[in-house]
Motif scaffolding. Structure first.
Motif, PDB file in Angstrom:
ATOM      1  N   THR A  84      -6.743  14.774  -9.589  1.00  8.56           N
ATOM      2  CA  THR A  84      -6.073  14.320 -10.164  1.00  8.56           C
ATOM      3  C   THR A  84      -4.085  14.602 -10.250  1.00  8.56           C
ATOM      4  O   THR A  84      -3.754  13.643 -10.818  1.00  8.56           O
ATOM      5  N   GLU A  85      -4.170  14.712  -9.924  1.00  7.26           N
ATOM      6  CA  GLU A  85      -2.761  15.416  -9.737  1.00  7.26           C
ATOM      7  C   GLU A  85      -1.865  14.804  -8.901  1.00  7.26           C
ATOM      8  O   GLU A  85      -0.987  13.813  -8.895  1.00  7.26           O
ATOM      9  N   ALA A  86      -3.054  14.001  -7.641  1.00  7.04           N
ATOM     10  CA  ALA A  86      -2.560  13.310  -6.401  1.00  7.04           C
ATOM     11  C   ALA A  86      -2.632  11.658  -7.077  1.00  7.04           C
ATOM     12  O   ALA A  86      -1.624  10.683  -7.190  1.00  7.04           O
ATOM     13  N   VAL A  87      -3.678  11.442  -8.280  1.00  5.16           N
ATOM     14  CA  VAL A  87      -3.510  10.151  -8.342  1.00  5.16           C
ATOM     15  C   VAL A  87      -2.114  10.326  -9.824  1.00  5.16           C
ATOM     16  O   VAL A  87      -1.605   9.255  -9.396  1.00  5.16           O
ATOM     17  N   GLY A  88      -2.473  11.105 -10.395  1.00  2.00           N
ATOM     18  CA  GLY A  88      -1.033  10.731 -11.139  1.00  2.00           C
ATOM     19  C   GLY A  88       0.179  11.175 -10.382  1.00  2.00           C
ATOM     20  O   GLY A  88       1.851  10.008 -10.650  1.00  2.00           O
ATOM     21  N   GLN A  89       0.742  11.399  -9.387  1.00  2.00           N
ATOM     22  CA  GLN A  89       1.842  11.490  -8.397  1.00  2.00           C
ATOM     23  C   GLN A  89       1.792  10.036  -8.034  1.00  2.00           C
ATOM     24  O   GLN A  89       3.035   9.377  -8.213  1.00  2.00           O
ATOM     25  N   HIS A  90       1.150   9.674  -7.689  1.00  2.00           N
ATOM     26  CA  HIS A  90       0.867   8.396  -7.080  1.00  2.00           C
ATOM     27  C   HIS A  90       1.323   6.652  -8.082  1.00  2.00           C
ATOM     28  O   HIS A  90       1.584   6.245  -8.133  1.00  2.00           O
TER      29      HIS A  90
ATOM     30  N   LEU B 166     -10.317   5.962  -7.415  1.00  2.00           N
ATOM     31  CA  LEU B 166     -10.380   7.087  -8.499  1.00  2.00           C
ATOM     32  C   LEU B 166      -9.942   7.025  -9.840  1.00  2.00           C
ATOM     33  O   LEU B 166     -10.309   7.302 -10.965  1.00  2.00           O
ATOM     34  N   ILE B 167      -9.282   6.211 -10.037  1.00  2.00           N
ATOM     35  CA  ILE B 167      -8.409   5.360 -11.645  1.00  2.00           C
ATOM     36  C   ILE B 167     -10.003   5.438 -12.319  1.00  2.00           C
ATOM     37  O   ILE B 167      -9.541   6.198 -13.778  1.00  2.00           O
TER      38      ILE B 167
ATOM     39  N   GLN C 282       1.188  -1.239  -0.110  1.00  2.00           N
ATOM     40  CA  GLN C 282       0.003   0.283  -0.160  1.00  2.00           C
ATOM     41  C   GLN C 282       0.577   1.419  -0.362  1.00  2.00           C
ATOM     42  O   GLN C 282       1.331   1.866   1.132  1.00  2.00           O
ATOM     43  N   ALA C 283       0.847   1.800  -0.788  1.00  2.00           N
ATOM     44  CA  ALA C 283       2.032   3.357  -0.789  1.00  2.00           C
ATOM     45  C   ALA C 283       0.744   4.240  -0.503  1.00  2.00           C
ATOM     46  O   ALA C 283      -0.580   4.016  -0.905  1.00  2.00           O
ATOM     47  N   ARG C 284       1.661   5.474  -0.506  1.00  2.00           N
ATOM     48  CA  ARG C 284       0.558   6.390   0.196  1.00  2.00           C
ATOM     49  C   ARG C 284       0.933   7.735  -0.724  1.00  2.00           C
ATOM     50  O   ARG C 284       2.317   8.110  -0.685  1.00  2.00           O
TER      51      ARG C 284
ATOM     52  N   GLY D 283      -1.613  20.256  -1.750  1.00  2.00           N
ATOM     53  CA  GLY D 283      -1.610  21.618  -0.897  1.00  2.00           C
ATOM     54  C   GLY D 283      -3.073  21.143   0.660  1.00  2.00           C
ATOM     55  O   GLY D 283      -3.309  21.813   1.479  1.00  2.00           O
ATOM     56  N   LYS D 284      -2.417  19.609   0.522  1.00  2.00           N
ATOM     57  CA  LYS D 284      -3.688  18.895   1.829  1.00  2.00           C
ATOM     58  C   LYS D 284      -2.635  18.243   2.731  1.00  2.00           C
ATOM     59  O   LYS D 284      -1.676  17.738   2.170  1.00  2.00           O
ATOM     60  N   ASP D 285      -3.263  17.975   4.030  1.00  2.00           N
ATOM     61  CA  ASP D 285      -1.929  17.371   4.213  1.00  2.00           C
ATOM     62  C   ASP D 285      -2.584  15.831   4.685  1.00  2.00           C
ATOM     63  O   ASP D 285      -1.400  14.803   4.901  1.00  2.00           O
ATOM     64  N   SER D 286      -3.397  15.416   3.945  1.00  2.00           N
ATOM     65  CA  SER D 286      -3.896  13.616   3.923  1.00  2.00           C
ATOM     66  C   SER D 286      -3.211  12.835   2.808  1.00  2.00           C
ATOM     67  O   SER D 286      -2.613  13.253   2.034  1.00  2.00           O
ATOM     68  N   TYR D 287      -3.398  11.254   2.773  1.00  2.00           N
ATOM     69  CA  TYR D 287      -2.819  11.117   2.303  1.00  2.00           C
ATOM     70  C   TYR D 287      -3.654   9.722   1.693  1.00  2.00           C
ATOM     71  O   TYR D 287      -4.698   9.883   1.908  1.00  2.00           O
ATOM     72  N   MET D 288      -3.343   9.745   0.212  1.00  2.00           N
ATOM     73  CA  MET D 288      -4.403   8.807  -0.191  1.00  2.00           C
ATOM     74  C   MET D 288      -3.588   7.185  -0.766  1.00  2.00           C
ATOM     75  O   MET D 288      -2.102   7.102  -1.105  1.00  2.00           O
ATOM     76  N   SER D 289      -4.454   6.315  -0.051  1.00  2.00           N
ATOM     77  CA  SER D 289      -4.024   5.171   0.078  1.00  2.00           C
ATOM     78  C   SER D 289      -4.382   4.410  -1.510  1.00  2.00           C
ATOM     79  O   SER D 289      -4.512   5.279  -2.162  1.00  2.00           O
ATOM     80  N   CYS D 290      -3.600   3.279  -1.186  1.00  2.00           N
ATOM     81  CA  CYS D 290      -4.166   2.552  -3.292  1.00  2.00           C
ATOM     82  C   CYS D 290      -5.148   2.137  -2.882  1.00  2.00           C
ATOM     83  O   CYS D 290      -5.880   2.109  -4.750  1.00  2.00           O
ATOM     84  N   THR D 291      -5.694   1.577  -2.235  1.00  2.00           N
ATOM     85  CA  THR D 291      -7.585   1.839  -2.264  1.00  2.00           C
ATOM     86  C   THR D 291      -7.818   2.996  -2.548  1.00  2.00           C
ATOM     87  O   THR D 291      -8.807   2.903  -3.327  1.00  2.00           O
ATOM     88  N   HIS D 292      -7.709   3.750  -1.940  1.00  2.00           N
ATOM     89  CA  HIS D 292      -8.585   5.303  -1.980  1.00  2.00           C
ATOM     90  C   HIS D 292      -7.859   5.472  -3.721  1.00  2.00           C
ATOM     91  O   HIS D 292      -8.765   6.168  -5.058  1.00  2.00           O
TER      92      HIS D 292
END
Lengths: 223, 206
Positions: A39-45, A25-26, A5-7, A12-21
């Protein structure tokens, strides 16, 4: 879902998105249906997570596959089949509407003919006699009259419920107009006065308030 | 397409004179001219049938929906403002008819796609096309009616999410959720059926 599980930190936020999340979104990421930060968070992940990249690839392949299948036109009905069905429905509705109108029109014509015929018949018969088929007149007075008047009195046909004013033809014509209607002669006959064969003077109020009949029976009462 | 309709269509596609020809046919149809209305049907029936078949699955249901769509159009055409986009108006009516039709089915259950029109498929000269159609029908059949409607409008018809939500009387958030769910199911279907032995198995059914 893959085990590692990558995070990924939300921009711009303090929260992290897990692989599940991210995996949730994909499906929207591939069609750019996410907001800018997502979109930016998913792209980085995806840059750093091979399993999620694989998942993204599967979604894109499925999407392309669906679109390629969709380019094949579905089976279409025979040329003109849809038009034939639509026109048939429209014709049916129109026929029903015409049929309904025809019935109403025919009924109106029949009613008009019936009324005209009845009126003409009434007018014709009214020239020499008066028909009495309904009880819309009222006997307002009946009283014995002197014997000396009886020979010239009008005759009454009980069976046909007809008042025959032979000796008063001019009066007959005048009064033989609608709504001149009926007199219930049976009531006269059953009355105590007529049972004694006494000449009677009977005043009859018709349904027209302006028309009143003065009826004198002969010596034998009602025929 | 019959010659008269094709001719008008060509005129309609000719820049400069097209809009007048289209408006004339539409205006005639609007005033009750059945011939003009038939031209409108010819012009739009393929798109409406395609949409209905995608949303409803079976060819017969699609025919019923398309028929109802054009009957509704005929009944309400006299109220249509000629300055508006007739195609969009027609499309919206078709979506509503398809939604109504789908709603009359069992609630909360995926649409059952009937294996349909075997005679037509036997007559299909290109067996590959027939197979692709069948696979697409099967793929769409695993979706619920709402997922299917959202996916068809978004991914196949190419409308944006806001427009899809508007057509379905829904919200963009709800539509996104439905599309996401539909894509997840289709990804699994694709992995299982549309490659390798799965695809061959499906092809063999035809």
């Amino acid at each position: 879902m893959h085990q590692a599980q990558a995070r990924t930190k939300m921009p711009g936020k303090d929260s992290y998105m897990s692989c599940t999340h991210i995996s949730e979104l994909i499906p929207l990421y591939i069609s750019r249906d996410l907001d800018e930060s997502e979109t930016e968070a998913v792209g980085q992940h995806l840059l750093s997570c091979e399993p999620c990249r694989s998942l993204e690839s599967q979604y894109r392949e499925a999407d392309s596959w669906l679109k390629s299948l969709s380019e094949v036109e579905p089976e279409t009905p025979a040329n003109g089949e849809l038009r034939a069905r639509v026109n048939h429905q429209l014709d049916t509705v129109e026929t029903k509407r015409i049929g309904w109108k025809t019935v109403v029109l025919a009924g109106a014509i029949a009613a008009a003919l019936l009324i005209t015929s009845a009126f003409a018949l009434t007018m014709y018969k009214g020239t020499d006699q008066i028909n009495h088929d309904a009880g819309s007149v009222a006997i307002i007075r009946q009283e014995p009259v002197p014997q000396t008047l009886s020979p010239a009195l009008p005759k009454v046909s009980r069976r046909r419920l007809t008042v025959r004013l032979a000796s008063h033809s001019s009066v007959s014509r005048k009064y033989a107009m609608p709504p001149f209607k009926a007199v219930e002669i049976a009531d006269v006959k059953r009355s105590p006065e007529t049972a004694t064969h006494t000449p009677m003077r009977i005043e009859i109020q018709t349904s027209d308030p302006n028309i009143r009949i003065i009826w004198l029976t002969d010596n034998g009462g009602i025929e | 397409m019959p010659g008269d309709a094709a001719g008008i269509l060509l005129v309609a596609e000719n820049p400069g004179s097209g809009s007048e020809a289209v408006d004339e046919v539409l205006a005639r149809a609007r005033s009750g001219d059945r011939d003009a209305f038939n031209i409108l049907i010819m012009r739009h029936e393929q798109r409406i049938l395609r949409l209905a078949q995608r949303m409803l699955g079976s060819r017969e249901d699609a025919m019923d929906a398309a028929q109802e769509t054009f009957l509704r159009v005929f009944r309400h055409l006299h109220t249509f403002d000629l300055k508006r986009d007739f195609s969009a108006w027609l499309y919206r009516i078709a979506v509503n008819v398809c939604r109504d039709s789908a709603r009359r089915r069992k609630p909360d259950s995926p649409l059952a796609l009937v294996e349909e029109a075997p005679v037509s498929e036997r007559q299909e000269s290109d067996a590959i096309l027939a197979q692709q159609r069948r696979i697409l029908r099967q793929a769409l059949s695993i979706l619920s009616s709402k997922e299917r409607a959202a996916l068809v409008l978004r991914d196949i018809e190419g409308l944006d999410t806001v427009e899809v939500a508007r057509l379905l009387n829904s919200t963009p958030t709800t539509v996104r959720s439905q599309i996401s769910s539909a894509r997840s199911k289709l990804r699994e279907f694709h992995l299982t059926h549309a490659s390798g032995a799965g695809a061959n198995k499906d092809a063999g059914k035809g």
